[in-house]
Design an enzyme around this catalytic site. Structure first.
Site, PDB file in Angstrom:
ATOM      1  N   GLY A   1       0.836  -1.197   0.000  1.00 42.66           N
ATOM      2  CA  GLY A   1       0.000   0.000   0.000  1.00 42.66           C
ATOM      3  C   GLY A   1       0.862   1.235   0.000  1.00 42.66           C
ATOM      4  N   SER A   2       0.263   2.329  -0.396  1.00 41.08           N
ATOM      5  CA  SER A   2       0.981   3.588  -0.283  1.00 41.08           C
ATOM      6  C   SER A   2      -0.048   4.680  -0.082  1.00 41.08           C
ATOM      7  CB  SER A   2       1.819   3.852  -1.522  1.00 41.08           C
ATOM      8  OG  SER A   2       0.988   3.826  -2.653  1.00 41.08           O
ATOM      9  N   GLY A   3       0.355   5.731   0.583  1.00 40.38           N
ATOM     10  CA  GLY A   3      -0.607   6.783   0.893  1.00 40.38           C
ATOM     11  C   GLY A   3       0.108   8.034   1.316  1.00 40.38           C
ATOM     12  N   GLY A   4      -0.617   8.867   2.014  1.00 42.23           N
ATOM     13  CA  GLY A   4      -0.107  10.170   2.378  1.00 42.23           C
ATOM     14  C   GLY A   4       1.164  10.125   3.202  1.00 42.23           C
ATOM     15  N   PHE A   5       1.391   9.031   3.880  1.00 41.17           N
ATOM     16  CA  PHE A   5       2.527   9.002   4.781  1.00 41.17           C
ATOM     17  C   PHE A   5       3.707   8.246   4.211  1.00 41.17           C
ATOM     18  CE2 PHE A   5      -1.171   9.468   7.483  1.00 41.17           C
ATOM     19  CZ  PHE A   5      -0.835  10.632   8.114  1.00 41.17           C
ATOM     20  N   GLY A   6       3.515   7.585   3.103  1.00 48.41           N
ATOM     21  CA  GLY A   6       4.607   6.803   2.552  1.00 48.41           C
ATOM     22  C   GLY A   6       4.127   5.441   2.134  1.00 48.41           C
TER      23      GLY A   6
ATOM     24  N   VAL B   1       3.888   1.189   2.302  1.00 49.02           N
ATOM     25  CA  VAL B   1       3.748   0.135   3.299  1.00 49.02           C
ATOM     26  C   VAL B   1       4.198  -1.192   2.697  1.00 49.02           C
ATOM     27  CG1 VAL B   1       2.186  -0.932   4.936  1.00 49.02           C
ATOM     28  CG2 VAL B   1       1.712   1.362   4.126  1.00 49.02           C
TER      29      VAL B   1
ATOM     30  N   ASP C   1      -7.797  12.027   8.829  1.00 49.22           N
ATOM     31  CA  ASP C   1      -7.750  11.385   7.520  1.00 49.22           C
ATOM     32  C   ASP C   1      -8.567  10.092   7.510  1.00 49.22           C
ATOM     33  OD1 ASP C   1      -7.100  11.159   4.877  1.00 49.22           O
ATOM     34  OD2 ASP C   1      -5.143  10.260   5.230  1.00 49.22           O
TER      35      ASP C   1
END
Ligand code: NAG
Ligand code: NAG
Ligand code: NAG
Ligand code: NAG
Ligand code: NAG
Ligand code: NAG
Ligand code: NAG
Ligand code: NAG
Ligand code: NAG
Ligand code: NAG
Length: 865
Positions: free
Chosen positions: A512-517, A519, A628
């Site tokens: 996964g990837s998202g606003g924080f970086g 995974v 979020d």
């Protein structure tokens, strides 16, 4: 005669064969009093190995009150008492007959007895665990002290749900005091005057493992547990270091304290509430408590306009003699004839809060201050109010006034008013009492501004720090060396970067990837699966800031929150290690092409996510706003148990990232309108996002997405002007559609088509109504998450959406459709609902200087009153 013989036996066993034989049973007819017994403690019964004893005992060595007690011998601690409300003198008697235990005073008058039994008593036994048992002739138990607890439980004792522990008045007066411990199906509560002031689940180190209903509470050698599901499930647990003996007691101080044996003393190992100012009556009526979190005793004083009522007491009364405090009509002392004295209100000033306000619901939302006061004036049980400006919430104080607390939180905008009766004709002082609300109203607009300024200031501060830190970190040659400098209690496991590199096979499997970086999936040496999150350009370059946040996040334990197992802060790398959720995030399951989520699973997920958020907002010691909430951040475990992830992380971002982040979320449509209007971001911002997620859970599709023909809109109603001809793909803003279907009562139209009607219409209605209430444009009209959980569970009556605060959905919907026709089918990705977000957030950053002057003025305002 038999009695004398028996006495001799006791005498012999105690003097000659001390420590080997104890009197474990006594039989009818037997009588004991404090005077009559050889060792001055009045002991007449020991447990098998002498761990416990039973005696006619005078706690603290005072000479007037004697009680039938079970005592832990080594520490001389009372664990149970019979006649706590009816003490006797040292010649009062305890007698055991075939009918049970009877306690009488020196003149033979009745004081206390066990209730009658069907069969005759043949013996009284004190067990090695400290249970006093009346046995029948078949050794069956007729009565047990364990089943009639006072203020203490010991190892081996179960406190069943629905029972109470009551505190004693003091350590020498065992009569029932004002504090109660109530075991409920969801939690252990501490209460005073029926108002909750603490919950076990919010205690430090309390793990909430399950949402099952609690059946009983017990302690053992390794911890404190709330069991459910026929003892098979631990609902809440507090792990304690192993100890052979411990007790859990509702102390006369009002604190729940677990103590374990250390030498011959019991030393506290778990205390709740830790902050003594959270104890309702710690400073007496209206006493102002400060410094409660410190290790010493809290400091009591009186709010301005009040002074102590008498030399001996910390109770406070109005300074002005012509004012008096009313007596509640629910009080036992109600002598009031309801004579019509003039009712007025005396303000307590800003920064003064009440213990119950964190636990009780406001009686009314959206009420202005004067109407809130009117509400109190019309209720003879009401003694005062607390008013919260940001949410226009009105809290009433009933029955009895407790102490008030000097708040240390900067975000409190509660203001308290005490109801007073004006005796003599209103003197000049009345104007003082009435002036306060005006000041409050003038101040109100500043609160939002202040918070924005504060945010700006903090960002400025952080970016400055992170710049200096970066230089330091980059030049640092031994990263593990400087890690040792951070000894923050409660920090989760710290990993080496190399360890995590190995665990993730050099960051091979991206999940996964998202606003924080990004995974990555990983596996620790002990074979447990983890999700490793690599935080990209973490803004909080300061390692200590990072660690402080991690300590807070790592200390939050709830079954509906993803558990943080560890972290890594090495050089410029910041990694977070989470428990692995084998079913991935909700968006994949909900919007993906896999098997469709069944309705009941959706309801469970909604409720789980709501519980997780409610815990973040009001269950843990430090309120956490997620910022979020979206399906990507709701992870699913076995049995579709929902767990919220990424909570607390918004604090780790750099300002630049943070605004990027908000724009990104804006495109997805979970962002509350107040981000735009630059009002204060509160927990209600999360409630909005949750409402949007709830709609997606119902419909099984994204709120801003292509709409297939069969869902087409009744064009003349919607005003969208969209053709309903059946084969056209159109863009529909689902929340607007939901609003329209709600207005027409056509809930089934909203449920996911793929479910083919396998839904419960009442539940669809419930979810949609809750969702619409959550997305009210006006934050104060949104329910808080605790109410959302209540409504989803069906425990709280369903609120009705307010159309006047939902019309903005039609506006968004129209713009959405227009934009989609311009941008053709790209709308889903490119359409930006809130284009101004960046501007309004950056504006606040530059203006940080007026902040200090605000501090001065706020002090000036609240100081002298
Ligand atoms: C106990 O006392 C009762 C009444 O005083 C008497 O009837 C009974 O026989 C006594 N029992 C014994 C075991 O002494
Ligand atoms: C009493 O102590 C002995 C030896 O220390 C132990 O074996 C026994 O189990 C104990 N009895 C109880 C009832 O705990
Ligand atoms: C009851 O327990 C005692 C002590 O454990 C024992 O001596 C007695 O035989 C038991 N009586 C019955 C009826 O089981
Ligand atoms: C608390 O509530 C219980 C049950 O609702 C009631 O019986 C009791 O009188 C209440 N006590 C006070 C002090 O209000
Ligand atoms: C205490 O109870 C917990 C929960 O049932 C259990 O896991 C633990 O092993 C128990 N500890 C001891 C020493 O029996
Ligand atoms: C609870 O457990 C006991 C024994 O462990 C068992 O006999 C009983 O049937 C169980 N009750 C339920 C409702 O499962
Ligand atoms: C104050 O305390 C003293 C002794 O502690 C007592 O004698 C006196 O009656 C008390 N006065 C009041 C007003 O309670
Ligand atoms: C009633 O009020 C009197 C004095 O006003 C006080 O001494 C007494 O303790 C009160 N009783 C109760 C039950 O609150
Ligand atoms: C208390 O006083 C009020 C009048 O102020 C009266 O209406 C009410 O019935 C009284 N309650 C009790 C329990 O005496
Ligand atoms: C409070 O609201 C009521 C009704 O909404 C209104 O009549 C009253 O003027 C308001 N008071 C203040 C001080 O705004």
């Amino acid at each position: 005669m038999g009695c004398l013989l028996f006495l001799l036996c006791v005498f012999l066993s105690c003097t000659f064969v001390h420590g080997i034989t104890y009197i474990e049973f006594i039989y009818p007819n037997f009588t004991a009093s404090n005077l009559k017994f050889i060792d001055s403690t009045g002991t007449f019964l020991f447990s098998h190995n002498g761990t416990f004893k039973a005696a006619m005992f005078n706690p603290d060595g005072q000479q007037t009150n004697f009680y039938l007690c079970v005592i832990h011998a080594e520490s001389n601690t009372i664990t149970w008492s019979a006649n706590r409300d009816d003490p006797v003198s040292n010649s009062g008697k305890m007698s055991l007959s075939v009918n049970g235990i009877l306690i009488t005073d020196q003149d033979g008058n009745f004081k206390w007895s066990t209730s009658p039994f069907q069969s005759l008593v043949s013996a009284l036994q004190l067990t090695e665990t400290g249970n006093l048992i009346l046995l029948d002739q078949f050794n069956g138990s007729l009565w047990e002290s364990f089943r009639n607890p006072t203020d203490t439980i010991v190892i081996g004792q179960k406190l069943p749900v629905g029972t109470l522990l009551s505190s004693s008045v003091s350590s020498s007066d065992l009569s029932i005091g004002d504090y109660k411990l109530a075991l409920r199906a969801s939690d252990t509560l501490l209460q005073w005057q029926n108002m909750t002031y603490w919950k076990l689940s919010m205690g430090a180190n309390a793990y909430k493992n399950s949402n099952s209903a609690v059946e009983f509470m017990s302690i053992n050698q390794t911890g404190l547990y709330l069991f459910g599901q026929n003892s098979t499930v631990v609902v809440i647990q507090v792990n304690l270091s192993p100890s052979e003996f411990r007790i859990a007691k509702l102390d006369d101080s009002g604190q729940f304290i677990v103590r374990s044996l250390s030498g011959t003393n019991l030393k506290p190992e778990f205390v709740g509430p830790v902050d003594k100012c959270k104890i309702p009556f710690v400073c007496g009526r209206l006493g102002l408590c400060s410094n409660g979190a410190a290790s010493g005793n809290p400091v009591c004083s009186c709010p301005s306009n009040f002074h102590v009522s008498s030399l001996n007491s910390t109770d406070c009364v109005p300074s002005d003699d012509s004012y008096s405090l009313p007596v509640s009509c629910n009080s036992i002392n109600n002598t009031s004839d309801g004579s019509s004295s003039l009712v007025s209100y005396l303000g307590l000033g800003y920064g003064i809060v009440y213990f119950a306000n964190d636990f009780t619901m406001p009686v009314k939302y959206t009420l202005n201050l004067s109407l809130c006061q009117d509400l109190c004036s019309g209720d003879c049980s009401c003694l005062g109010i607390f008013y919260e400006h940001s949410s226009s919430s009105c809290y009433v104080l009933q029955n009895k006034l407790g102490s008030v607390i000097l708040s240390t939180r900067s975000d409190d905008d509660q203001v308290g008013f005490v109801k007073i009766l004006v005796g003599s004709p209103p003197p000049s002082g009345t104007s003082q009492a009435f002036r306060f609300p005006i000041v409050a109203l003038v101040l109100l607009p500043f609160t939002g501004l202040f918070l924005l300024l504060a945010m700006g200031f903090i960002w400025w501060k952080i970016s400055k720090i992170s710049k200096t830190r970066k230089v330091k970190l980059d030049s640092s040659t031994s990263p593990s060396g400087d890690l040792e400098a951070f000894m923050i209690p409660g920090l989760p496991i710290r990993f080496d970067y190399a360890e995590l590199e190995a665990a993730t096979d050099n960051f091979k499997t991206l999940i996964g990837s998202g606003g924080f970086g990004s995974v990555y999936k990983g596996s620790l040496p002990d074979k447990t699966l983890v999700a490793v999150k690599k935080v990209t350009n973490s803004g909080a370059g300061g390692k200590q800031d990072f660690c402080t946040e991690i300590a807070i996040i790592g200390n939050i334990h709830h079954v509906n929150l993803v558990k943080l197992r560890g972290f890594c802060a090495q050089g410029s790398e910041r990694l977070l290690v989470y428990e692995y959720m084998n079913r991935g995030s909700l968006d994949r399951t909900l919007f993906g092409n896999g098997p469709v989520l069944e309705w009941q699973e959706r309801v469970d997920i909604a409720l789980g996510a709501a519980r997780g958020l409610a815990y973040l907002h009001s269950g843990c010691q430090k309120k956490i706003i997620h910022c979020d909430v979206k399906p990507e951040n709701i992870l699913l475990h076995d049995n579709f148990q929902a767990k919220i992830s990424d909570f607390g992380l918004s604090k780790l971002l750099s300002p630049e990232q943070s605004s990027l982040f908000t724009t990104m979320r804006g495109t997805r449509g979970y962002l509350a309108p107040e981000w735009l209007t630059s009002s204060v971001i509160t927990d209600k911002t999360d409630v909005y996002s949750f409402g949007m997620v709830l709609l997606e859970i119902v419909s099984g599709r994204k709120n801003c997405s292509l709409q297939t023909q069969s869902h087409s809109i009744d064009e003349d109603k919607s005003g969208v002007g969209h053709s309903s001809s059946s084969s056209v793909l159109g863009l529909v803003y689902f929340p607007m559609f939901a609003l329209e279907m709600y207005e027409q009562g056509r809930y089934l139209e909203l449920a996911d088509l793929r479910l083919e009607g396998r839904v419960t219409i009442e539940e669809v209605e419930r979810l949609v109504c809750v969702a619409l209430c959550c997305v009210h444009e006006e934050p104060s009209l949104r329910p808080n998450m605790v109410s959302v959980v209540g409504m989803l569970e069906g425990e709280t009556p369903l609120a009705h959406p307010r159309l006047e605060s939902l019309n903005f959905l039609r506006f968004y919907g129209r713009r959405f459709t227009e934009a989609s026709t311009i941008e053709e089918n790209n709308g889903e990705e490119n359409f930006i609902l809130y284009p101004q977000v960046n501007a309004s957030l950056t504006n606040t950053k530059s203006s940080s200087s007026p902040i200090s002057s605000y501090f001065v003025s706020s002090e000036q305002v609240s100081g002298p009153r």
